[in-house]
Scaffold this active site. Structure first.
Site, PDB file in Angstrom:
ATOM      1  N   CYS A 276       0.794  -1.230   0.000  1.00  0.00           N
ATOM      2  CA  CYS A 276       0.000   0.000   0.000  1.00  0.00           C
ATOM      3  C   CYS A 276       0.825   1.278   0.000  1.00  0.00           C
ATOM      4  O   CYS A 276       0.250   2.368   0.006  1.00  0.00           O
ATOM      5  CB  CYS A 276      -0.961  -0.011   1.179  1.00  0.00           C
ATOM      6  SG  CYS A 276      -2.133  -1.378   1.096  1.00  0.00           S
TER       7      CYS A 276
ATOM      8  N   HIS B  98      -2.540   8.484   5.944  1.00  0.00           N
ATOM      9  CA  HIS B  98      -2.906   7.175   5.388  1.00  0.00           C
ATOM     10  C   HIS B  98      -4.334   6.865   5.830  1.00  0.00           C
ATOM     11  O   HIS B  98      -5.165   6.481   5.014  1.00  0.00           O
ATOM     12  CB  HIS B  98      -1.933   6.108   5.876  1.00  0.00           C
ATOM     13  CG  HIS B  98      -2.179   4.755   5.288  1.00  0.00           C
ATOM     14  ND1 HIS B  98      -1.949   4.474   3.957  1.00  0.00           N
ATOM     15  CD2 HIS B  98      -2.652   3.614   5.838  1.00  0.00           C
ATOM     16  CE1 HIS B  98      -2.262   3.207   3.716  1.00  0.00           C
ATOM     17  NE2 HIS B  98      -2.697   2.663   4.843  1.00  0.00           N
TER      18      HIS B  98
ATOM     19  N   GLU C 280      -0.455   6.142  13.315  1.00  0.00           N
ATOM     20  CA  GLU C 280      -0.234   7.405  12.622  1.00  0.00           C
ATOM     21  C   GLU C 280      -0.296   8.600  13.568  1.00  0.00           C
ATOM     22  O   GLU C 280       0.528   9.501  13.506  1.00  0.00           O
ATOM     23  CB  GLU C 280      -1.292   7.600  11.532  1.00  0.00           C
ATOM     24  CG  GLU C 280      -0.934   6.978  10.220  1.00  0.00           C
ATOM     25  CD  GLU C 280      -1.774   7.548   9.110  1.00  0.00           C
ATOM     26  OE1 GLU C 280      -1.323   8.483   8.424  1.00  0.00           O
ATOM     27  OE2 GLU C 280      -2.907   7.056   8.933  1.00  0.00           O
TER      28      GLU C 280
ATOM     29  N   LYS D 164      -9.530   8.516   2.341  1.00  0.00           N
ATOM     30  CA  LYS D 164     -10.096   7.168   2.257  1.00  0.00           C
ATOM     31  C   LYS D 164     -11.516   7.142   2.804  1.00  0.00           C
ATOM     32  O   LYS D 164     -12.285   6.221   2.508  1.00  0.00           O
ATOM     33  CB  LYS D 164      -9.210   6.171   3.009  1.00  0.00           C
ATOM     34  CG  LYS D 164      -7.856   5.901   2.355  1.00  0.00           C
ATOM     35  CD  LYS D 164      -7.080   4.856   3.127  1.00  0.00           C
ATOM     36  CE  LYS D 164      -5.713   4.592   2.509  1.00  0.00           C
ATOM     37  NZ  LYS D 164      -4.782   5.720   2.689  1.00  0.00           N
TER      38      LYS D 164
ATOM     39  N   HIS E  75      -9.979   2.596   0.032  1.00  0.00           N
ATOM     40  CA  HIS E  75      -8.552   2.262   0.030  1.00  0.00           C
ATOM     41  C   HIS E  75      -8.218   1.432  -1.205  1.00  0.00           C
ATOM     42  O   HIS E  75      -8.507   0.240  -1.272  1.00  0.00           O
ATOM     43  CB  HIS E  75      -8.223   1.478   1.304  1.00  0.00           C
ATOM     44  CG  HIS E  75      -6.769   1.240   1.523  1.00  0.00           C
ATOM     45  ND1 HIS E  75      -5.792   1.545   0.597  1.00  0.00           N
ATOM     46  CD2 HIS E  75      -6.095   0.706   2.590  1.00  0.00           C
ATOM     47  CE1 HIS E  75      -4.598   1.222   1.078  1.00  0.00           C
ATOM     48  NE2 HIS E  75      -4.761   0.704   2.283  1.00  0.00           N
TER      49      HIS E  75
ATOM     50  N   PHE F  96       1.288  -3.236   4.305  1.00  0.00           N
ATOM     51  CA  PHE F  96       1.616  -4.567   4.796  1.00  0.00           C
ATOM     52  C   PHE F  96       3.057  -4.901   4.409  1.00  0.00           C
ATOM     53  O   PHE F  96       3.507  -4.596   3.301  1.00  0.00           O
ATOM     54  CB  PHE F  96       0.675  -5.605   4.190  1.00  0.00           C
ATOM     55  CG  PHE F  96      -0.710  -5.591   4.770  1.00  0.00           C
ATOM     56  CD1 PHE F  96      -1.075  -4.688   5.751  1.00  0.00           C
ATOM     57  CD2 PHE F  96      -1.660  -6.497   4.336  1.00  0.00           C
ATOM     58  CE1 PHE F  96      -2.353  -4.679   6.290  1.00  0.00           C
ATOM     59  CE2 PHE F  96      -2.943  -6.510   4.865  1.00  0.00           C
ATOM     60  CZ  PHE F  96      -3.290  -5.600   5.844  1.00  0.00           C
TER      61      PHE F  96
END
Length: 422
Positions: free
Chosen positions: A169, A309, A320, A341, A346, A405
Site C-alpha cells: 500500500c 494514510h 499514525e 479514504k 482504500h 503490509f
C-alpha cells in the site's frame, strides 16, 4: 547541484467520477463514493462494500485491441497518463525519448484478469486440472507486472528507465519517489509516475475478509469508511489510479508550465518485524517523516496539512497519530490532518498516488479536504482531523504518508516552489 523536481500534470480515476476535476469536486464537497459491490455477487462475503470506479474504456478512447489485452488496472494507468500529459501541456514528441522514464506502482497488478482466466481454465474451479486449450492469448500481459509500465511507456514514447514498483500500500508513494530520484540524479528529464490498482475481485476481497481488515458495515456503505472515528472497524476496499508528469524545475519554468508543487522530500522505511503489526508509538512512520522533512530542508512547523494514510483500522490510526506527534512535536496539535479514504476508500497500491493528487490540489486551491464520517471522537486519536467539511486555509506545504503490509512506511513533502529557495 541536485536538480529540483516539480509536478506539472495530474490524471486521476477514482470512485465518484472520472478525471481530476470530478475527483476534487467530490473531496472538496465531503461526499462519499463507497457503495455495495456491483462487480460480482458478494453476498457470501463478510465485507460486501467497495469504492468502485464507473470507468468506460471505450469512452476513454482506448481501442478495441487495447481493451482486449489490457487488464483493467492498466487501462486506468493509460487513461490517467493521457490526462496528465494533456494537463501538463508537455509535447513528449519533442523530447529525447531516452530521457523520458516511467515509474508505475501497483500492489496486486493484474489480479482481476488472472482470476478471470483461472475461472475460465478451471471451469469456475470445478476442474482440478486446468485446460490450457482455453488459455487467453493475452495471458502474459496479465501474468507479468512489467507489462503495465511498458504500456505507459509506449503511450508516451519513453525509452529511458521504465520500472514497476510493488511494495503493497505504499507503492503509489514509492513509485513517485523513485521517479523523483531519476530526475534528481540526472538519469531522466521527464518521468511519468503514479500507481494503479483494481482489486475488487472475489480473491482479493476474500483475502482481506480472512484477516478481518475490511469493515463489515454493509448496511451503510456510504458511511462505512470512518478513519480516526471511535467506531471504526476496518477499511473499505477500492480501486483507482493517479499519474503525474514530473519534470526538472528549471525546464518546467522555462517552458512556462503550470507547477502544482515541488517534491521537496521523500523517504521510506520498513520495520523489518511484522507483516501487519504496527507499534503504538509510531516510530517507523515518524522516522520516514523526519527523513523526508530533512531532505526538503524544512522544519516540521512548516507543514500546513497532513494527508494521512488513515485507513480506518484501529491499529493504523493509532500508529499514525503517534507518529505525527513523535515527528512534529507540539505542531502536530496545530496542523490539520485528514484521510480521503473516508470518501474514496482504500485502493491499495494506487492510494498513495491518489493521495498525492489530493495533496497537490489542496495546495492549488488552498483547501484542506475533510475526513468524512468522523462523528465519534476517539481519545487515542486526539488531533485535528478536519471532520465532515472541507476547510479553506493557506496551504503551502503538505506532508502525505503511507503505511503498507510488510512493515513499509513512506512519507513525501510537497510544497510550492518558492517555499524553499534554490
Amino acid at each position: 547541484m541536485t536538480r529540483r523536481v516539480v509536478i506539472t500534470g495530474i490524471g486521476v480515476r477514482a470512485p465518484g467520477g472520472n478525471g481530476t476535476k470530478a475527483f476534487w469536486d467530490l473531496l472538496s464537497q465531503g461526499r462519499t463514493a463507497t457503495r455495495s459491490i456491483s462487480f460480482f455477487d458478494a453476498s457470501s462475503f463478510r465485507s460486501r462494500i467497495a469504492g468502485e470506479v464507473d470507468f468506460d474504456a471505450q469512452a476513454e478512447g482506448l481501442s478495441p485491441r487495447q481493451i482486449r489485452h489490457m487488464d483493467r488496472a492498466t487501462q486506468f494507468a493509460v487513461a490517467c497518463t493521457r490526462e496528465a500529459l494533456a494537463d501538463s501541456g508537455l509535447d513528449v514528441n519533442a523530447a529525447d525519448p531516452h530521457r523520458i522514464g516511467v515509474s508505475l506502482g501497483s500492489a496486486v497488478a493484474s489480479a482481476t484478469s488472472l482470476e478471470n482466466e483461472y475461472l475460465v481454465l478451471s471451469d469456475a474451479g470445478r476442474e482440478w486440472e486446468v485446460d490450457p486449450t482455453y488459455l487467453s492469448a493475452h495471458m502474459f500481459d496479465y501474468l507479468s507486472p512489467g507489462v503495465m509500465p511498458a504500456e505507459v511507456a509506449w503511450e508516451v514514447g519513453a525509452e529511458g528507465p521504465v520500472t514497476m514498483v510493488s511494495d503493497g500500500c505504499t507503492s503509489g508513494l514509492d513509485s513517485v519517489g523513485y521517479g523523483v530520484q531519476l530526475i534528481r540524479e540526472g538519469t531522466a528529464d521527464i518521468v511519468v509516475a503514479g500507481a494503479t490498482d483494481t482489486p475488487i475481485s472475489p480473491i482479493v476481497v476474500a483475502c482481506f475478509d480472512a484477516i478481518k481488515a475490511t469493515t463489515p458495515r454493509n448496511d451503510d456503505p456510504e458511511h462505512a469508511s470512518r478513519p480516526f472515528d471511535g467506531t471504526r472497524n476496518g477499511f473499505v476496499l477500492a480501486e483507482g489510479a493517479a499519474m503525474f508528469v514530473l519534470e526538472d524545475y528549471e525546464t518546467a519554468r522555462k517552458r512556462g508550465a503550470h507547477i502544482y508543487a515541488e517534491v521537496g522530500g521523500y523517504a521510506t522505511r520498513c520495520n523489518a518485524h511484522h507483516m501487519t503489526g504496527l507499534r503504538k508509538d509510531g516510530r517507523e512512520m515518524a522516522e520516514a517523516i523526519r527523513a523526508s522533512l530533512d531532505e526538503a530542508r524544512l522544519d516540521g512547523t512548516a507543514v500546513d496539512y497532513i494527508n494521512a494514510h488513515g485507513s480506518g483500522t484501529k491499529q493504523n490510526d493509532r500508529h499514525e497519530t503517534a507518529a505525527f506527534k513523535r515527528s512534529l512535536g507540539d505542531h502536530a496539535y496545530n496542523v490539520p490532518v485528514s484521510s480521503i479514504k473516508s470518501m474514496v476508500g482504500h485502493s491499495l497500491g494506487a492510494i498513495g498516488s491518489v493521495e498525492i493528487a489530493a495533496s497537490l490540489l489542496a495546495i492549488e486551491h488552498n483547501v484542506v479536504p475533510p475526513t468524512a464520517n468522523l462523528h465519534t471522537p476517539d481519545p487515542e486519536c486526539d488531533l485535528d482531523y478536519v471532520p465532515l467539511a472541507a476547510r479553506e486555509q493557506r496551504v503551502d506545504t503538505v506532508l502525505t504518508v503511507g503505511s503498507g503490509f510488510g512493515g513499509f512506511q513512506s512519507a513525501m513533502v510537497l510544497h510550492r516552489p518558492e517555499v524553499v529557495s534554490a
